[in-house]
Design a protein around this motif. Structure first.
Motif, PDB file in Angstrom:
ATOM      1  N   VAL A  51      53.500  56.541  31.454  1.00  0.00           N
ATOM      2  CA  VAL A  51      52.189  57.050  31.870  1.00  0.00           C
ATOM      3  C   VAL A  51      51.538  56.056  32.820  1.00  0.00           C
ATOM      4  CG1 VAL A  51      49.926  57.860  31.089  1.00  0.00           C
ATOM      5  CG2 VAL A  51      51.931  58.162  29.612  1.00  0.00           C
ATOM      6  N   LEU A  52      51.143  56.525  33.998  1.00  0.00           N
ATOM      7  CA  LEU A  52      50.396  55.690  34.946  1.00  0.00           C
ATOM      8  C   LEU A  52      48.921  56.063  34.854  1.00  0.00           C
ATOM      9  CD1 LEU A  52      50.323  53.648  37.303  1.00  0.00           C
ATOM     10  CD2 LEU A  52      50.615  55.580  38.844  1.00  0.00           C
ATOM     11  N   VAL A  53      48.071  55.076  34.524  1.00  0.00           N
ATOM     12  CA  VAL A  53      46.630  55.306  34.431  1.00  0.00           C
ATOM     13  C   VAL A  53      46.006  54.910  35.762  1.00  0.00           C
ATOM     14  CG1 VAL A  53      44.513  54.822  33.150  1.00  0.00           C
ATOM     15  CG2 VAL A  53      46.721  54.756  31.975  1.00  0.00           C
ATOM     16  N   PRO A  54      45.562  55.879  36.578  1.00  0.00           N
ATOM     17  CA  PRO A  54      44.999  55.540  37.892  1.00  0.00           C
ATOM     18  C   PRO A  54      43.680  54.802  37.770  1.00  0.00           C
ATOM     19  CG  PRO A  54      44.788  57.895  37.472  1.00  0.00           C
ATOM     20  CD  PRO A  54      45.573  57.330  36.329  1.00  0.00           C
ATOM     21  N   GLU A  55      43.303  54.105  38.840  1.00  0.00           N
ATOM     22  CA  GLU A  55      42.092  53.283  38.854  1.00  0.00           C
ATOM     23  C   GLU A  55      40.864  54.066  38.427  1.00  0.00           C
ATOM     24  OE1 GLU A  55      42.413  50.130  39.768  1.00  0.00           O
ATOM     25  OE2 GLU A  55      40.398  49.396  40.140  1.00  0.00           O
ATOM     26  N   ARG A  56      40.732  55.288  38.929  1.00  0.00           N
ATOM     27  CA  ARG A  56      39.526  56.069  38.663  1.00  0.00           C
ATOM     28  C   ARG A  56      39.389  56.488  37.207  1.00  0.00           C
ATOM     29  NH1 ARG A  56      43.122  59.491  41.270  1.00  0.00           N
ATOM     30  NH2 ARG A  56      43.641  61.441  40.197  1.00  0.00           N
ATOM     31  N   SER A  57      40.490  56.445  36.448  1.00  0.00           N
ATOM     32  CA  SER A  57      40.445  56.888  35.052  1.00  0.00           C
ATOM     33  C   SER A  57      40.273  55.738  34.079  1.00  0.00           C
ATOM     34  CB  SER A  57      41.734  57.650  34.710  1.00  0.00           C
ATOM     35  OG  SER A  57      41.863  58.799  35.501  1.00  0.00           O
ATOM     36  N   ARG A  58      40.117  54.522  34.609  1.00  0.00           N
ATOM     37  CA  ARG A  58      39.995  53.369  33.725  1.00  0.00           C
ATOM     38  C   ARG A  58      38.542  53.028  33.461  1.00  0.00           C
ATOM     39  NH1 ARG A  58      44.060  49.694  37.178  1.00  0.00           N
ATOM     40  NH2 ARG A  58      45.509  51.376  37.644  1.00  0.00           N
ATOM     41  N   VAL A  59      38.283  52.595  32.218  1.00  0.00           N
ATOM     42  CA  VAL A  59      36.926  52.189  31.846  1.00  0.00           C
ATOM     43  C   VAL A  59      36.648  50.792  32.388  1.00  0.00           C
ATOM     44  CG1 VAL A  59      35.353  51.723  29.930  1.00  0.00           C
ATOM     45  CG2 VAL A  59      36.994  53.605  29.767  1.00  0.00           C
ATOM     46  N   GLY A  60      37.511  49.857  32.050  1.00  0.00           N
ATOM     47  CA  GLY A  60      37.346  48.485  32.524  1.00  0.00           C
ATOM     48  C   GLY A  60      38.396  48.169  33.554  1.00  0.00           C
ATOM     49  N   LYS A  61      38.111  47.260  34.447  1.00  0.00           N
ATOM     50  CA  LYS A  61      39.065  46.928  35.513  1.00  0.00           C
ATOM     51  C   LYS A  61      39.881  45.710  35.136  1.00  0.00           C
ATOM     52  CE  LYS A  61      36.895  48.928  39.572  1.00  0.00           C
ATOM     53  NZ  LYS A  61      36.461  48.682  40.951  1.00  0.00           N
ATOM     54  N   GLN A  62      41.126  45.730  35.566  1.00  0.00           N
ATOM     55  CA  GLN A  62      41.987  44.592  35.374  1.00  0.00           C
ATOM     56  C   GLN A  62      41.522  43.447  36.264  1.00  0.00           C
ATOM     57  OE1 GLN A  62      45.683  46.191  34.756  1.00  0.00           O
ATOM     58  NE2 GLN A  62      46.785  44.278  34.565  1.00  0.00           N
ATOM     59  N   ARG A  63      41.701  42.225  35.762  1.00  0.00           N
ATOM     60  CA  ARG A  63      41.258  41.072  36.542  1.00  0.00           C
ATOM     61  C   ARG A  63      42.264  40.807  37.653  1.00  0.00           C
ATOM     62  NH1 ARG A  63      40.341  35.665  33.293  1.00  0.00           N
ATOM     63  NH2 ARG A  63      42.606  35.709  33.200  1.00  0.00           N
ATOM     64  N   LEU A  64      41.807  40.971  38.890  1.00  0.00           N
ATOM     65  CA  LEU A  64      42.669  40.802  40.045  1.00  0.00           C
ATOM     66  C   LEU A  64      42.016  39.801  40.989  1.00  0.00           C
ATOM     67  CD1 LEU A  64      43.408  44.571  40.706  1.00  0.00           C
ATOM     68  CD2 LEU A  64      44.937  42.954  39.608  1.00  0.00           C
ATOM     69  N   GLN A  65      42.666  38.664  41.194  1.00  0.00           N
ATOM     70  CA  GLN A  65      42.088  37.650  42.063  1.00  0.00           C
ATOM     71  C   GLN A  65      42.450  37.906  43.513  1.00  0.00           C
ATOM     72  OE1 GLN A  65      43.582  33.662  41.790  1.00  0.00           O
ATOM     73  NE2 GLN A  65      41.650  32.782  42.391  1.00  0.00           N
ATOM     74  N   THR A  66      41.454  37.845  44.374  1.00  0.00           N
ATOM     75  CA  THR A  66      41.688  37.992  45.805  1.00  0.00           C
ATOM     76  C   THR A  66      41.349  36.711  46.561  1.00  0.00           C
ATOM     77  OG1 THR A  66      39.456  38.910  46.062  1.00  0.00           O
ATOM     78  CG2 THR A  66      41.269  40.472  45.782  1.00  0.00           C
ATOM     79  N   GLU A  67      40.546  35.833  45.928  1.00  0.00           N
ATOM     80  CA  GLU A  67      40.096  34.641  46.627  1.00  0.00           C
ATOM     81  C   GLU A  67      41.224  33.628  46.764  1.00  0.00           C
ATOM     82  OE1 GLU A  67      38.828  35.655  43.752  1.00  0.00           O
ATOM     83  OE2 GLU A  67      36.928  36.590  44.277  1.00  0.00           O
ATOM     84  N   GLY A  68      41.117  32.848  47.819  1.00  0.00           N
ATOM     85  CA  GLY A  68      42.085  31.776  48.026  1.00  0.00           C
ATOM     86  C   GLY A  68      41.409  30.594  48.692  1.00  0.00           C
ATOM     87  N   PHE A  69      42.083  29.459  48.664  1.00  0.00           N
ATOM     88  CA  PHE A  69      41.589  28.249  49.302  1.00  0.00           C
ATOM     89  C   PHE A  69      41.479  28.485  50.808  1.00  0.00           C
ATOM     90  CE2 PHE A  69      42.536  24.002  51.176  1.00  0.00           C
ATOM     91  CZ  PHE A  69      41.440  23.330  50.677  1.00  0.00           C
ATOM     92  N   GLU A  70      40.296  28.236  51.359  1.00  0.00           N
ATOM     93  CA  GLU A  70      40.058  28.526  52.779  1.00  0.00           C
ATOM     94  C   GLU A  70      40.312  27.293  53.640  1.00  0.00           C
ATOM     95  OE1 GLU A  70      39.454  31.465  54.022  1.00  0.00           O
ATOM     96  OE2 GLU A  70      39.387  32.425  52.067  1.00  0.00           O
ATOM     97  N   VAL A  71      41.102  27.476  54.678  1.00  0.00           N
ATOM     98  CA  VAL A  71      41.327  26.408  55.655  1.00  0.00           C
ATOM     99  C   VAL A  71      41.114  27.001  57.048  1.00  0.00           C
ATOM    100  CG1 VAL A  71      42.944  25.113  54.219  1.00  0.00           C
ATOM    101  CG2 VAL A  71      43.806  26.908  55.703  1.00  0.00           C
TER     102      VAL A  71
END
Length: 659
Positions: free
Chosen positions: A101-121
């Motif tokens: 079963v794939l639970v799409p983003e729109r059907s989820r109550v809470g969001k998974q922790r996904l990091q996008t930030e990175g060290f800036e140079v």
């Protein structure tokens, strides 16, 4: 791949992207299974089929579920039904099977922790491949008649000293009309030396690009202003390819079993996720997707081949050759990316084997191959890549299949970093009682990667598991948390009364310990071998770059304690977050960065070493299975702490015997 069912009449239900699974009896709804496993699926009406919020996609096993009922026919479109969508509250198991079963983003109550930030140079030079130029021209006359395209090319040369440019054929089709409708005042969009668009009026302030890190598990996308180099908006998703396999090798198996259709399925899945991110980023920033003129992508070698539909079979077979070293340029629309119809798609270079463009991006950020001091870069994941080197020696890179254990797979109560995941654990060495922290500050559902590394370190430091990883069953007399369970000896982290389901204790088993030992041993063995190739020891490492979202959340002390990282002083460990995403952004806004890293790879300053070619890899791997290592002298700080705690007399005796 899947756990066995408790009874032959039960069904195994697996939820992605959470990575949770369990055995359920006939008549259980998908929603009830999700609740028992702590998988967050929105259900405003409480599972009565009245709200339509619990849409899930049945990837496998749909034939063993109850037929669609009137509620589903009301809330699901024809396209959704054809794609395999069901309402979780209505779809019930009626036969023993495996249901994915794939639970799409729109059907989820809470969001998974996904990091996008990175060290800036900073980039070497702000120099995007795409620029816009506004020009005004005098209409042609009988006395001064010339070609439309020549008028534009001459104006660009005169006003901007832009030479040797030419038109994309499709632009020529509408060029005459745009020139005359705009009264000869136009904005010209140029990618390198090719004119890819002309627009009426001055739109030079509307020039955007999109950078994306395609991880095996996660996607991170960045909408960039190509006039300023600034990030305008960010989006993240779980990689939808997970529904076809939790790791790159499982997905490869899917391709080999299904041929070109299988590769097409993987490509469509990831492109759909990327396009969702583009739409989200554009909506946040007030940008139209067609205003995106270039896209830059990074990912490991497998992700590159799945994304670009390059046949991936042979990179998994000796001698593990990738299809291409250099970066790839192609029209973005050929890959199905939602952007300007003539936008370019650039995928960064490959280093070798499974070490791909994501680690090229890491090198753009860290510039390890230009550093005066020896450094190491570790990107932990289902496939872990490690590089070591400096300016004097160049950088050697290798990788290992560390497996999905750190993502929570193969661990009894493992899960990804979402609400309800235990992310931090400590065990009192005197009472053997645990304390823990849960993502989302809720009741626990399971344990994620950072918590898994912690529990391994804490079990070892407290003496609950020994040097070899075996449970010390004698301690069961001191606490009921150490007990014999169905999978052997186990430690109870949370009693069922404390958990979200209220049904099961959350435990860490002997089998779980072995899975983590195998994963951490693979990582340390590669790091150790790369040090030997450089004729250095782990003590010579001046900086250890820990890259990637997972590495950012791991306690470095715990990772060192179990021997996952080399025993580098903590102050030498530098967390750079999602540096693959950062490197992709730098490549998007600077052609110089692309050319510089390509040159470094071609000149051999960044090289690949196939770890399978090392004759004593198995010896190093077996030694690295111990906690922290069979050679205790390689981890003096950790062993000093263990001796001070007094929890491992066998280690003290081993050192005394050697002395």
């Amino acid at each position: 791949m899947f756990e066995r069912r408790d009874h032959e009449d039960d069904a195994m239900v697996i939820f992605q992207p959470h990575g949770r699974r369990g055995s359920f009896k006939k008549g259980t709804s998908i929603l009830d299974a999700a609740k028992e496993l702590g998988v967050d699926i929105s259900s405003v009406c409480g599972g009565r089929g009245l709200c339509g919020k619990c849409k899930v996609k049945i990837v496998k096993g749909s034939d063993y579920l109850s037929p669609a009922d009137p509620s589903e026919l009301k809330f699901l479109t024809k396209e959704e039904i054809e794609a395999g969508y069901r309402l979780a509250c209505c779809a019930k198991i009626f036969a023993p099977c495996e249901v994915l079963v794939l639970v799409p983003e729109r059907s989820r109550v809470g969001k998974q922790r996904l990091q996008t930030e990175g060290f800036e140079v900073p980039v070497m030079r702000f120099n995007p491949a795409v620029r816009k130029y506004f020009i005004e021209m005098s209409p042609p006359t009988l006395e001064n008649a010339t070609f439309d395209d020549e008028m534009v090319i001459k104006a660009l040369a005169q006003h901007y000293n832009l030479l040797d440019v030419d038109f994309h054929y499709e632009v020529l089709r509408f060029l005459p009309k745009v020139l005359r409708d705009s009264n000869w005042k136009i904005t010209v969009t140029v990618w390198k030396n090719t004119i890819i668009d002309v627009e009426p009026g001055d739109t030079t302030n509307r020039c955007f690009g999109f950078a994306c890190d395609i991880g095996s598990t996660k996607l991170a996308g960045f909408l960039m202003d190509l006039n300023t180099g600034k990030v305008l908006s960010v989006a993240a998703r779980m990689n939808p390819q997970i529904s076809y396999g939790e790791d790159i090798l499982t997905r490869l198996t899917y391709v080999l079993l299904n041929g070109w259709k299988g590769l097409e399925d993987l490509q469509k899945a990831v492109v759909n996720g990327i396009n969702e991110m583009i739409e989200e980023c554009c909506e946040k920033a007030g940008v139209k997707p067609e205003e995106i003129y270039e896209t830059v992508f990074v990912g490991n070698t497998a992700m590159m081949m799945y994304f670009l539909k390059i046949w991936p079979e042979f990179v998994a077979k000796s001698p593990f050759q990738p299809p291409r070293m250099g970066g790839v340029n192609l029209p973005a629309r050929e890959a199905g990316i939602k952007c300007h119809p003539r936008a370019n798609l650039y995928f960064l270079d490959t280093i070798g084997g499974w070490v791909g463009a994501d680690n090229v991006a890491n090198m753009i950020v860290t510039k390890l191959f230009d550093s005066e001091k020896l450094g190491m870069c570790i990107d932990v994941g289902t496939n872990t890549e490690i590089g070591i080197g400096c300016k004097a020696t160049g950088v050697w890179y290798s990788s290992c299949a560390s497996g999905p254990a750190f993502e929570g797979m193969m661990i009894k109560y493992g899960m990804r970093a979402a609400d309800g995941a235990i992310e931090k654990i400590a065990i009192d060495p005197e009472t053997l009682e645990p304390s823990y922290r849960v993502i989302g500050d809720t009741k626990p559902v399971g344990i994620c990667g950072s918590g898994i590394v912690d529990i391994m370190a804490e079990l070892f430091k407290s003496g609950i598991i020994d040097w070899s990883g075996r449970f010390n069953k004698e301690l069961a007399e001191r606490t009921r948390r150490i007990r014999l369970g169905p999978d052997g000896w186990e430690y109870v982290i949370a009693w069922k009364e404390e958990t979200a389901s209220g049904e099961h204790d959350i435990v860490f088993t002997q089998k779980d310990v072995r899975e983590i030992q195998k994963a951490k041993a693979a990582i340390h063995a590669v790091a150790s071998i790369l040090c030997k190739l450089h004729n250095v020891t782990e003590k010579d490492i001046n900086v250890l770059y820990v890259v990637g979202a997972f590495g950012n959340y791991i306690d470095p002390e715990s990772a060192r304690t179990i021997g996952m990282y080399p025993e580098v002083p903590i102050d030498r460990i530098k967390f750079v977050g999602n540096s693959a995403g950062t490197g992709a952004r730098m490549a998007l806004i600077s052609v110089d960065e692309r050319e510089y890293i390509t040159k470094a790879i071609k000149e051999g300053r960044i090289r690949h070493f196939e770890i399978a070619a090392y004759p004593k890899f198995n010896d190093e791997y077996v030694s690295s299975m111990y906690l922290p290592h069979k050679d205790l002298k390689r981890f003096p700080e950790t062993i000093e702490l263990i001796i001070r705690l007094g929890t491992h007399p066998e280690i003290k005796r081993a050192l005394e015997l050697k002395a």
